[in-house]
Enzyme design. Structure first.
Site, PDB file in Angstrom:
ATOM      1  N   GLU A  99     -61.467  -5.119  36.264  1.00  0.00           N
ATOM      2  CA  GLU A  99     -60.244  -4.484  35.770  1.00  0.00           C
ATOM      3  C   GLU A  99     -59.687  -5.089  34.485  1.00  0.00           C
ATOM      4  O   GLU A  99     -58.938  -4.423  33.772  1.00  0.00           O
ATOM      5  CB  GLU A  99     -59.188  -4.519  36.872  1.00  0.00           C
ATOM      6  CG  GLU A  99     -59.634  -3.684  38.057  1.00  0.00           C
ATOM      7  CD  GLU A  99     -58.690  -3.783  39.233  1.00  0.00           C
ATOM      8  OE1 GLU A  99     -57.865  -2.888  39.395  1.00  0.00           O
ATOM      9  OE2 GLU A  99     -58.788  -4.775  39.980  1.00  0.00           O
TER      10      GLU A  99
HETATM   11  N1  MCN Z   1     -69.122 -10.044  38.080  1.00  0.00           N
HETATM   12  C1  MCN Z   1     -70.024 -10.962  37.575  1.00  0.00           C
HETATM   13  N2  MCN Z   1     -69.553 -12.133  37.040  1.00  0.00           N
HETATM   14  C2  MCN Z   1     -68.236 -12.394  36.972  1.00  0.00           C
HETATM   15  C3  MCN Z   1     -67.314 -11.454  37.450  1.00  0.00           C
HETATM   16  C4  MCN Z   1     -67.801 -10.290  38.032  1.00  0.00           C
HETATM   17  O1  MCN Z   1     -71.223 -10.702  37.574  1.00  0.00           O
HETATM   18  N3  MCN Z   1     -67.816 -13.523  36.458  1.00  0.00           N
HETATM   19  C5  MCN Z   1     -69.610  -8.780  38.669  1.00  0.00           C
HETATM   20  C6  MCN Z   1     -69.459  -8.713  40.182  1.00  0.00           C
HETATM   21  O2  MCN Z   1     -70.520  -9.290  40.845  1.00  0.00           O
HETATM   22  C7  MCN Z   1     -69.338  -7.211  40.397  1.00  0.00           C
HETATM   23  C8  MCN Z   1     -68.655  -6.712  39.145  1.00  0.00           C
HETATM   24  O3  MCN Z   1     -68.829  -7.724  38.169  1.00  0.00           O
HETATM   25  O4  MCN Z   1     -70.598  -6.632  40.508  1.00  0.00           O
HETATM   26  C9  MCN Z   1     -67.159  -6.464  39.350  1.00  0.00           C
HETATM   27  O5  MCN Z   1     -66.640  -7.528  40.081  1.00  0.00           O
HETATM   28  P1  MCN Z   1     -65.102  -7.597  40.533  1.00  0.00           P
HETATM   29  O6  MCN Z   1     -64.256  -7.669  39.343  1.00  0.00           O
HETATM   30  O7  MCN Z   1     -64.978  -8.637  41.560  1.00  0.00           O
HETATM   31  O8  MCN Z   1     -64.807  -6.168  41.160  1.00  0.00           O
HETATM   32  P2  MCN Z   1     -65.216  -5.506  42.547  1.00  0.00           P
HETATM   33  O9  MCN Z   1     -66.620  -5.781  42.854  1.00  0.00           O
HETATM   34  O10 MCN Z   1     -64.171  -5.757  43.555  1.00  0.00           O
HETATM   35  O11 MCN Z   1     -65.196  -3.970  42.079  1.00  0.00           O
HETATM   36  C10 MCN Z   1     -64.029  -3.257  41.924  1.00  0.00           C
HETATM   37  C11 MCN Z   1     -63.570  -3.107  40.509  1.00  0.00           C
HETATM   38  C12 MCN Z   1     -62.451  -2.154  40.511  1.00  0.00           C
HETATM   39  S1  MCN Z   1     -61.065  -2.663  41.304  1.00  0.00           S
HETATM   40  C13 MCN Z   1     -62.579  -0.881  40.009  1.00  0.00           C
HETATM   41  S2  MCN Z   1     -61.304   0.216  40.112  1.00  0.00           S
HETATM   42  C14 MCN Z   1     -63.792  -0.499  39.396  1.00  0.00           C
HETATM   43  C15 MCN Z   1     -64.615  -1.595  38.960  1.00  0.00           C
HETATM   44  O12 MCN Z   1     -64.651  -2.675  39.672  1.00  0.00           O
HETATM   45  N4  MCN Z   1     -64.303   0.721  39.509  1.00  0.00           N
HETATM   46  C16 MCN Z   1     -65.540   0.978  38.986  1.00  0.00           C
HETATM   47  N5  MCN Z   1     -65.697  -1.290  38.238  1.00  0.00           N
HETATM   48  C17 MCN Z   1     -66.241  -0.043  38.296  1.00  0.00           C
HETATM   49  N6  MCN Z   1     -67.441   0.205  37.732  1.00  0.00           N
HETATM   50  C18 MCN Z   1     -68.004   1.417  37.909  1.00  0.00           C
HETATM   51  N7  MCN Z   1     -69.178   1.656  37.367  1.00  0.00           N
HETATM   52  N8  MCN Z   1     -67.403   2.395  38.615  1.00  0.00           N
HETATM   53  C19 MCN Z   1     -66.192   2.219  39.147  1.00  0.00           C
HETATM   54  O13 MCN Z   1     -65.643   3.171  39.865  1.00  0.00           O
END
Ligand code: MCN
Ligand code: FES
Ligand code: FES
Length: 909
Positions: free
Chosen positions: A868
């Site tokens: 986000e």
């Molecule tokens: N990640 C990583 N290294 C980091 C941080 C994150 O590799 N230092 C990776 C994580 O492993 C994960 C991704 O990035 O695969 C996103 O991680 P995170 O921010 O923890 O989010 P969530 O997995 O909880 O996913 C939800 C978030 C939200 S709230 C929305 S809304 C959203 C989003 O991610 N909607 C999406 N990304 C999206 N991406 C796609 N393609 N489609 C959506 O609907």
């Protein structure tokens, strides 16, 4: 009927079909070639593109009567298979170009037609080709898709070999920070990743198709519902209304204790009132979708229309009636009380600026419309398959409503074509549950794009007024905030999003004294659901634009002003707690040379240009990882004969839950010699996977990442021998040791007090600083974003492809939020295009991603989240750049050309 012989993927197929039916339907439903997807169904998104006789066609709008006998048709299935991938499929994988993967087959097939003609296209030619064929992607920001086509062209020309593209790591190496390809990529690029509508085609023959009878007004009393004619229609099995719901017929909005409502105002099937356009009043269950649809038209709903309150100010007016009788329209209030009283302070301060701001009802616009199905299993358990990104929440929220104990419900997430947060709310789960319980049969419901757009939650508009005071040295000393949140008629998570105002207005800066008041307001416009950024894009828009207004008032450069005021060691957030790390200065240092160059470039361009002006703007981007307070997640790890199996409910919107789970597990398990291919994932099926909480609030990488790490550590502890080596599976069995270990992680955080906004809500934050460069046409008022440069700090990068993808996709949604996207006019904003979804022509190809990796003390292996942050405030940087270009300050989004022209007119007055 029509009989055709078609050459499909080099196989001759004889087909009998209705001449009016679409080619997409024949491919998908008669030939089961489900690699071809249907998104908009109207020729606007390219998800259904196939090649017919050498030309790209949109199969959703190509009627079979227009398909010539003998036509040669190529679908994604004809391009390559997992053992024999086409160069485009390889390139798509190595560039992380398939996030959710719903647009992927359409893009790949379209690109194939280009490369068939021209194996050496320019980037611009690729972009124009996708634009001409209307391929739209909501996840990736387009840049990786163009990268992939260019790479595939190099492969085809023989300049590189596919072996050169795969990531090669030494035996036993960590995969953290690498461009390892996500596990689901291959299925996505070959069209074998099966989304809800694909799985729906393989349900048993007795499956009932549901169509809804929906409200066509925004506010009304329901006088009567007559289903008698509909029941007599062909193929109809049942017509259900609220009377048929076995439970309370209410979805539980999980309201805060201080919420003035009980959180039970959202009906599953509306009974007494209609609260918004699209509300579901009845469900027709029939043998075919068409029969259900025809019968739905025969349901007669008698209503008494009421005044519709379509915005927070309208619903707050003194003469407005209560939308939910007994609950005031302003149903939740929160405050910020930090430091000294700001009123007397403001009077003494050298510089004071204030303004009104508005961020509106941004629509999510996934390319896959909402879809799901349900059935009862052998033990009478209700199984619901949907796009849910909050499995355990949703089971809890619908259980009483459908009339089952929560442990008799299991939700399973289907492979999902993007949600961007709308599926943080239950949508069709309860309807499916009611239908399956009533009939005892499998039931299926899919929305078309019109329903998706008009009847799923939207970003909650914030109406904001902010006032900021700074001393003679340009240090911010006081902030006053006031915000009203239009949350539509249903309260779920409305209180939570309102809290974001107190957490993110002014975030990133040391501000010792804050007074603020926010409120959640029920209206009759679309209900508010989570949308990526969740309250931070609203809050940060106001504070990041006001910061620029303050810099202008002082006569200081906006970057310099930020340097002076950002968090430094020991400073606290607007909630009065220390942030996880102090990394903002490093981000500003990294962006500075780019910013200075952009300013110089713009100034020199503007010297010679009269009608077109360039500008550069910046903003801080910040968001927390986690739901407020003691958020927690669970996972398990089980040793098997073949390796280790990981189970968690890290729901996947398309962001890469599979990659995150794999990388976290591998990083922990590699101590015992496990390789990535030894790790099997079982994700997102409540029958097997524990409560990991929702994939919202960018929480999963931190929360479920930690839970997965802990589960793997617990397994390793049990496997460890005294000599420091690890037991094998056989040894574990022989010693009678348990094979499966749970892991749980809870954030050491506290909720914010609603009376003061003070607390420590998030264990980890994500930070960024964005430089936006724009071109404004003073004659037309049109703004074009020409370049974006972002420095991100998301802690340790777990997977580089995934994080790049998250950032690009989020930024491009920010371009949309700044300039194009809205869902306000129920008559106009009904298609992807009319809602302003950014097409490739609207998105700059010049996006630079830079990183700083400050390890997070509480993040797994130092990682924060990533989802986000990139959408938290890119729109503010764009709006600040518009000001830099032409001195027009847009404070109410989107910055449509007419608003810019109006601003220019005011300047010249
Ligand atoms: N990640 C990583 N290294 C980091 C941080 C994150 O590799 N230092 C990776 C994580 O492993 C994960 C991704 O990035 O695969 C996103 O991680 P995170 O921010 O923890 O989010 P969530 O997995 O909880 O996913 C939800 C978030 C939200 S709230 C929305 S809304 C959203 C989003 O991610 N909607 C999406 N990304 C999206 N991406 C796609 N393609 N489609 C959506 O609907
Ligand atoms: Fe056919 Fe969108 S263009 S589904
Ligand atoms: Fe393009 Fe999701 S990857 S829409």
């Amino acid at each position: 009927m029509l009989k055709l012989v078609l050459n499909i993927n080099s196989n001759e197929k004889s087909i009998v079909c209705d001449p009016e039916v679409s080619l997409a339907d024949v491919l998908r439903k008669q030939l089961f070639l489900t690699g071809t997807k249907v998104g908009c169904g109207k020729g606007e998104c390219g998800a259904c593109n196939v090649i017919m006789n050498g030309k790209v066609v949109k199969s959703c709008i190509t009627r079979m009567k227009r398909v010539p006998d003998g036509a040669e048709i190529l679908t994604v299935e004809g391009l390559g298979t997992k053992d024999n991938l086409h160069p485009l499929q390889i390139a798509w994988m190595v560039h992380g170009a398939a996030q959710c993967g719903f647009c992927t087959p359409g893009f790949i097939v379209t690109a194939k037609a280009l490369l068939d003609k021209n194996t050496n296209p320019t980037r611009e030619e690729v972009r124009q080709w996708f634009q001409a064929n209307r391929n739209v992607c909501r996840c990736t920001g387009y840049q990786p898709l163009v990268d992939a086509v260019m790479e595939a062209a190099r492969l085809i020309r023989g300049e590189i070999k596919k072996e050169d593209l795969w990531v090669k790591l030494p035996e036993g190496a960590s995969i953290l920070g690498t461009k390892t390809i996500r596990p689901s990529a291959c299925a996505k690029v070959t069209g074998t990743w099966e989304f809800g509508a694909d799985l729906g085609l393989r349900l048993p023959e007795n499956t009932l198709h549901i169509k809804l009878v929906q409200a066509t007004v925004s506010h009304a009393n329901i006088i009567s519902i007559d289903t008698s004619e509909a029941e007599k229609m062909p193929g109809v099995y049942r017509v259900l209304t609220y009377k048929d719901v076995k439970g309370t017929n209410r979805i539980n909005g999980l309201a805060f204790p201080s919420n003035k409502g009980d959180g039970l105002e959202r009906p599953i099937l509306n009974d007494k009132k209609i609260f918004q356009f699209g509300d579901a009043i009845a469900m027709v269950l029939a043998d075919t979708p068409r029969n259900a649809e025809e019968a739905a038209k025969k349901v007669v709903v008698e209503i008494e229309e009421l005044p519709a309150y379509m915005s927070a100010p309208a619903a707050m007016a003194e003469d407005a009636i209560e939308i939910h009788p007994g609950t005031p329209n302003i149903y939740f209030e929160t405050k910020v009380v930090k430091g000294e009283d700001t009123e007397p302070l403001m009077e003494k301060l050298e510089y004071v600026v204030e303004d009104d701001f508005y961020v509106g009802r941004q629509p999510h616009l996934p390319i896959e419309p909402d879809v799901g199905f349900a059935y009862l299993d052998e033990n009478g358990k209700l199984i619901i398959h949907s796009k849910s990104v909050a499995l355990h929440f949703h089971a809890l929220m619908i259980a009483d409503g459908v009339g089952l104990p929560v442990d008799k419900i299991a939700i399973v997430q289907n492979p999902t074509g993007g949600t961007f947060g709308y599926k943080f709310s239950p949508t069709i789960e309860a309807l499916l549950g009611v239908a399956a319980l009533d009939t005892g049969k499998p039931v299926y419901l899919e929305f078309n794009m019109f329903q998706q757009i008009t009847y799923t939650g939207k970003r909650s508009p914030f109406f904001m007024h902010l006032k900021m005071g700074a001393d003679k040295d340009g240090k911010i000393q006081a902030l006053e905030t006031d915000w009203s949140v239009d949350h539509g008629p249903y309260c779920e998570f409305g209180d939570l999003v309102t809290m974001r105002g107190s957490q993110f207005m002014g975030a990133g800066y040391r501000i010792d004294n804050i007074r603020g008041a926010g409120r959640t307001v029920a209206t009759n416009h679309a209900w508010g659901s989570a949308f990526r950024g969740y309250g931070s894009p609203q809050s940060l828009f106001a504070s990041e634009v006001l910061v620029d207004e303050m810099a202008a008032k002082i006569g200081m450069d906006p970057l310099e002003f930020r340097y002076k005021n950002i968090y430094q060691e020991g400073d606290v957030t607007p909630n009065g707690c220390k942030p996880d790390v102090y990394c903002l200065e490093g981000l500003l240092d990294k962006i500075k040379p780019y910013y200075e160059k952009a300013k110089v470039d713009a100034a020199s361009f503007n010297k010679t240009s009269e009608d077109v002006k360039h500008g550069a703007g910046i903003s801080l981007l910040i968001y927390g990882c986690g739901l407020d307070g003691a958020d927690s997640s669970e996972a398990w790890a089980e040793i098997t004969k073949d390796g280790v199996t990981i189970g968690n409910s890290w729901e996947d919107h398309g962001q890469g839950a599979d990659m995150g789970s794999l990388a976290m597990a591998h990083e922990t398990l590699r101590k015992a010699g496990y390789k990535p291919e030894d790790i099997k994932l079982i994700l997102n099926d409540m029958n097997f996977t524990p409560n990991s909480g929702p994939a919202g609030g960018s929480r999963s990488n931190v929360l479920t990442g930690n839970a997965t790490r802990v589960a793997c550590e617990n397994l390793l502890d049990a496997m460890k021998k005294e000599d420091g080596t690890y037991r094998t599976y056989e040894e574990m069995v022989a010693e009678n040791k348990p094979l499966k270990y749970d892991g749980k992680w809870t954030a050491p955080c506290t909720d914010c007090n609603v009376e003061t906004g003070q607390g420590n809500p998030f264990p980890v934050y994500m930070y960024g600083v964005l430089l936006a460069e724009v071109e404004v046409d003073l004659k037309t008022g049109k703004t074009k974003v020409t370049k974006l440069t972002i420095v991100s700090d998301v802690g340790t990068i777990i997977n580089r492809l995934v994080v790049d993808g998250q950032i690009l996709g989020g930024l491009v949604q920010g371009i949309g939020l700044a300039l194009y996207e809205d869902f306000e006019d129920l008559k106009k904003h009904t298609t992807l295009t009319k809602c302003g979804i950014p097409q490739i022509k609207d998105v700059t190809d010049d996006i630079t991603l830079l990183y700083q990796e400050t390890p997070r003390p509480l993040g797994p292996y130092g990682a924060a989240g990533a989802g986000e942050m990139p959408l938290s405030a890119p729109h503010a940087a764009i709006i600040n750049a518009i000001y830099d270009a032409c001195r027009v300050r847009i404070t109410k989004l989107p910055a449509y050309p007419e608003k810019v022209l109006e601003g220019l007119k005011m300047l010249n007055k």
